[in-house]
Design a protein around this motif. Sequence first.
Motif, short mmCIF file in Angstrom:
data_model
loop_
_atom_site.label_atom_id
_atom_site.label_comp_id
_atom_site.label_asym_id
_atom_site.label_seq_id
_atom_site.Cartn_x
_atom_site.Cartn_y
_atom_site.Cartn_z
N THR A 54 22.26 -29.31 9.60
CA THR A 54 21.23 -30.34 9.49
C THR A 54 19.90 -29.87 10.08
O THR A 54 18.84 -29.99 9.45
N GLU A 55 19.96 -29.31 11.26
CA GLU A 55 18.73 -28.88 11.95
C GLU A 55 18.07 -27.70 11.25
O GLU A 55 16.86 -27.71 10.98
N LYS A 56 18.87 -26.71 10.92
CA LYS A 56 18.29 -25.48 10.38
C LYS A 56 17.86 -25.62 8.92
O LYS A 56 16.84 -25.06 8.50
N ILE A 57 18.62 -26.34 8.12
CA ILE A 57 18.26 -26.54 6.71
C ILE A 57 17.00 -27.40 6.59
O ILE A 57 16.14 -27.15 5.74
N THR A 58 16.87 -28.38 7.47
CA THR A 58 15.66 -29.22 7.46
C THR A 58 14.43 -28.38 7.75
O THR A 58 13.39 -28.50 7.08
N SER A 59 14.54 -27.51 8.73
CA SER A 59 13.42 -26.62 9.08
C SER A 59 13.12 -25.65 7.94
O SER A 59 11.94 -25.40 7.61
N LEU A 60 14.18 -25.13 7.31
CA LEU A 60 14.00 -24.20 6.19
C LEU A 60 13.29 -24.88 5.03
O LEU A 60 12.38 -24.31 4.41
N ARG A 61 13.68 -26.12 4.74
CA ARG A 61 13.09 -26.86 3.62
C ARG A 61 11.60 -27.14 3.86
O ARG A 61 10.79 -27.02 2.95
N LYS A 62 11.25 -27.47 5.09
CA LYS A 62 9.83 -27.72 5.41
C LYS A 62 9.00 -26.46 5.21
O LYS A 62 7.89 -26.50 4.67
N GLY A 63 9.53 -25.34 5.67
CA GLY A 63 8.82 -24.07 5.50
C GLY A 63 8.67 -23.70 4.04
O GLY A 63 7.64 -23.17 3.61
N LEU A 64 9.70 -23.99 3.27
CA LEU A 64 9.69 -23.71 1.83
C LEU A 64 8.59 -24.49 1.12
O LEU A 64 7.82 -23.94 0.33
N ILE A 65 8.49 -25.77 1.42
CA ILE A 65 7.48 -26.62 0.79
C ILE A 65 6.07 -26.18 1.18
O ILE A 65 5.16 -26.11 0.36
N SER A 66 5.89 -25.85 2.45
CA SER A 66 4.59 -25.40 2.95
C SER A 66 4.18 -24.09 2.29
O SER A 66 3.04 -23.94 1.83
N LEU A 67 5.10 -23.14 2.23
CA LEU A 67 4.81 -21.83 1.63
C LEU A 67 4.49 -21.97 0.15
O LEU A 67 3.56 -21.34 -0.36
N SER A 68 5.24 -22.81 -0.54
CA SER A 68 4.99 -23.03 -1.96
C SER A 68 3.59 -23.60 -2.20
O SER A 68 2.89 -23.19 -3.13
N ALA A 69 3.18 -24.52 -1.34
CA ALA A 69 1.85 -25.13 -1.48
C ALA A 69 0.74 -24.11 -1.29
O ALA A 69 -0.25 -24.10 -2.03
N ILE A 70 0.92 -23.20 -0.33
CA ILE A 70 -0.08 -22.17 -0.08
C ILE A 70 -0.21 -21.24 -1.28
O ILE A 70 -1.31 -20.90 -1.74
N GLN A 71 0.93 -20.81 -1.81
CA GLN A 71 0.91 -19.88 -2.94
C GLN A 71 0.37 -20.55 -4.20
O GLN A 71 -0.35 -19.94 -4.98
N LYS A 72 0.71 -21.81 -4.38
CA LYS A 72 0.19 -22.56 -5.52
C LYS A 72 -1.33 -22.68 -5.41
O LYS A 72 -2.05 -22.57 -6.41
N HIS A 73 -1.82 -22.88 -4.19
CA HIS A 73 -3.27 -22.97 -3.95
C HIS A 73 -3.97 -21.68 -4.36
O HIS A 73 -5.03 -21.71 -4.99
N ASN A 74 -3.38 -20.53 -4.00
CA ASN A 74 -3.98 -19.24 -4.38
C ASN A 74 -4.10 -19.12 -5.90
O ASN A 74 -5.10 -18.63 -6.42
N CYS A 75 -3.08 -19.56 -6.61
CA CYS A 75 -3.10 -19.49 -8.07
C CYS A 75 -4.15 -20.43 -8.66
O CYS A 75 -4.82 -20.10 -9.64
N ILE A 76 -4.32 -21.58 -8.05
CA ILE A 76 -5.33 -22.53 -8.52
C ILE A 76 -6.73 -21.96 -8.31
O ILE A 76 -7.60 -22.06 -9.17
N VAL A 77 -6.95 -21.32 -7.15
CA VAL A 77 -8.25 -20.69 -6.87
C VAL A 77 -8.55 -19.62 -7.92
O VAL A 77 -9.66 -19.53 -8.45
N LEU A 78 -7.54 -18.79 -8.21
CA LEU A 78 -7.73 -17.75 -9.23
C LEU A 78 -8.08 -18.35 -10.58
O LEU A 78 -8.99 -17.87 -11.27
#
Length: 386
Positions: A239-263
């Motif tokens: 519960t603890e570790k998967i929750t943390s992993l999921r948050k990081g996943l969503i944050s990382l995806s948003a950053i990478q999506k932002h780079n593609c939008i800028v391009l």
Amino acid sequence: QAPAKSSAAMKWVAAVSFVILLSFAESRLLNKRDHNGHDHDHQGHGHGHDHDHEGHDPHEHRKTVGDVFKVLGEDRFKALAMIMVSQYLQKCPYEEQVQRVKAITEVGQVCSQGARRADCAHPAITVVLDELCKTPENAEKYPAHAQCCAKSGPDRNICFVEHKLTDPDAIPPHESPKPEAACHSYTADRANFLGGYIYEVARRFPMMYAPAILSVTEKLENIVVECCKDDAARDQCFTEKITSLRKGLISLSAIQKHNCIVLKRFGARVLQASKLVQISQKYPKISLKLAQELTSDVVHLHEDCCKGDTMECTLERLDLVTKTCKRKDEISSKLDECCSKDTLKGSECIVQLENDEKPADLSPQIREYIEDAEVCQKYADRKSTR
């Protein structure tokens, strides 16, 4: 409506300001070189159009599917193939994707052994798209499939990328298996368990870069191995570790999506300016020339990753780590630890590094741009070459 327009205008002004700053920096470097009697064959960026890389051509390295298989090895090749097919055909069941990956991997394997067949001359992305277009898809599920497959060359890939389902609700939420079931599945068939996770992540995050998905998958495996050791603490551990992993996943995806939008919206030049700022802040001791070289490599990596070219994206990421580590003494002493790791782990380590401290002799003000009486003329002269 007014505040939204104002916000958009401010973002545009900020983007243009980045470009102007980069122009000044390049102009200053050129003028210094003119003064020293050197030519203009520097590792500059942003000349001409968005996809130009004048002065050198380090990015012409598209490999055939067999070459890619040799470099990556079978396991990593399979993982990347799963990411590609899952990001392009997001509604297909896992079992179907496994069969596609098997067919793509067979081509890569045969071609890596020197087979003489037409598809061995193709880059990996062509082989993947050929496989996706072999069988007509349900028009209700994939209304653009026939349209995309009718195209050829880069247009076919562009079509698939443009029709990715990026809405968060496009794919139903993934129901994670219960901890006990996860432990059993991993122990019974590790490859199938991890392949299923890659599939679920890739189809829900279609713009996420392949190296990031591989890294997240490795983190998941570490969680499973650790949490499955102790039955009593297993559920809480998951519960603890998967929750943390999921948050990081969503944050990382948003950053990478932002780079593609800028391009897409502003072109490579604005992203170059942004990445040059980030690299200069992260490594304040780095020379402008080397910072520009790394900026060019980083932006080209983003271009391939945003195009959905998973194989090239990963190879460029690994190449960038190798190049950075080769010149780590010119960049930062903090890189020693990252460069001692496996290339993929080293990549994540570098991304997560904190900024170096500023050099003690670094002036708090950039007086050469403020007090130079000829700064306006230099900017005007440089602007005319844009």
